[in-house]
Design an enzyme around this catalytic site. Sequence first.
Site, mmCIF file in Angstrom:
data_model
loop_
_atom_site.group_PDB
_atom_site.id
_atom_site.type_symbol
_atom_site.label_atom_id
_atom_site.label_comp_id
_atom_site.label_asym_id
_atom_site.label_seq_id
_atom_site.Cartn_x
_atom_site.Cartn_y
_atom_site.Cartn_z
ATOM 1 N N ASP A 89 0.440 -2.310 -3.358
ATOM 2 C CA ASP A 89 1.722 -1.778 -2.901
ATOM 3 C C ASP A 89 1.570 -1.352 -1.442
ATOM 4 O OD1 ASP A 89 0.394 0.624 -2.874
ATOM 5 O OD2 ASP A 89 1.468 1.483 -4.564
ATOM 6 N N ASP A 264 4.087 -4.016 -13.389
ATOM 7 C CA ASP A 264 2.937 -3.111 -13.337
ATOM 8 C C ASP A 264 3.386 -1.742 -13.807
ATOM 9 O OD1 ASP A 264 2.777 -0.858 -10.935
ATOM 10 O OD2 ASP A 264 4.260 -2.422 -10.551
#
Length: 382
Positions: A89, A264
């Site tokens: 991320d 996720d």
Amino acid sequence: MEYQLLKTDGQARRGRLVFDRGVVETPAFMPVGTYGTVKGMTPEEVKETGAQILLGNTFHLWLRPGQAVMKLHGDLHDFMQWHGPILTDSGGFQVFSLGDIRKITEEGVYFRNPINGDTIFLSPEKSMEIQYDLGSDIVMIFDECTSYPSDWDYAKQSMEMSLRWAARSRQRFDELGNHNALFGIIQGSVYEDLRDVSVKRLVEIGFDGYAVGGLAVGEPKADMHRILAHLCPQIPADKPRYLMGVGKPEDLVEGVRRGIDMFDCVMPTRNARNGHLFVTDGVVKIRNARYKDDVAPLDAECDCYTCRNYSRAYLHHLDRCNEILGARLNTIHNLRYYQRLMAGLRQAIDEGKLEHFVGEFYRRTGKPAPPLVVELHNNEGI
């Protein structure tokens, strides 16, 4: 990275992501390794659960151990000894989660370092540089995760700034000569018109995949389902679609039904450490006294190391004694449950039987089916 679309069933997609470091069958669930580890697990154990790709956290790895230490090892793959693909991320979610210790500006975000209190600055350009040093196979643009609830005006302002940050992320990514994949992140809160603008402009900039951000942040499930159903058909069919930070098993099922390829979430690992275990027929809360003398395996249909070797009574005992092994065995099982669920979804799409699979999932887990699913099943006589 190459995305191959192999089959569809309704809006659901069966595909494959091909990287230099390996192949990822989709729909896929990515275990979260925030600090360069899936908590309590070796990379070999994670691989044995069926995981083919992991998620790492740019923000936390930047703070500790830092870019210099990472580069001494080569990159994140070498540092943690996971040699499959890794998605990182961008740090944008920390903008959302740090709350009062942040200041958002056009240039980027000022944070108070949660480790030592120092003021630090993270920009789209810096995020691209950190992820380049991490060697991320999938790099995420730097964005702001719009909080919920947000009114339309604030959501529009936030989305437009994220678009400007997306263009800056794209430019710096290209300047670095990064040959890995870069994903855009669609924002706009629960407002369909804002989501429309976001996805259109991101596609114009051009990315290797598109993530849906700003969901699973407190909005009703019906809003999540509505936004996904509205948004997914607008994402280019030849690009992977990633729903960030999701979620519960039923969220994965509903995301897949609406065309999502990647997920996720910390839920399987975090819940495992709290004795909340996912099984074929629902949930086992292993701390409950009812499992004290239960000699059955955790899930008779599961093939994980935990279920093949240990009883519910033993797992209950480990939990009551606060033994580290209990958390590890629970984590192995929950991660395997998620991978078995994804494998079942992939097989169902391959066979054109997704709706039957969905019906069985809700019947076995005892969860209420969302209205759309109930309607489809009633029409099909399932």
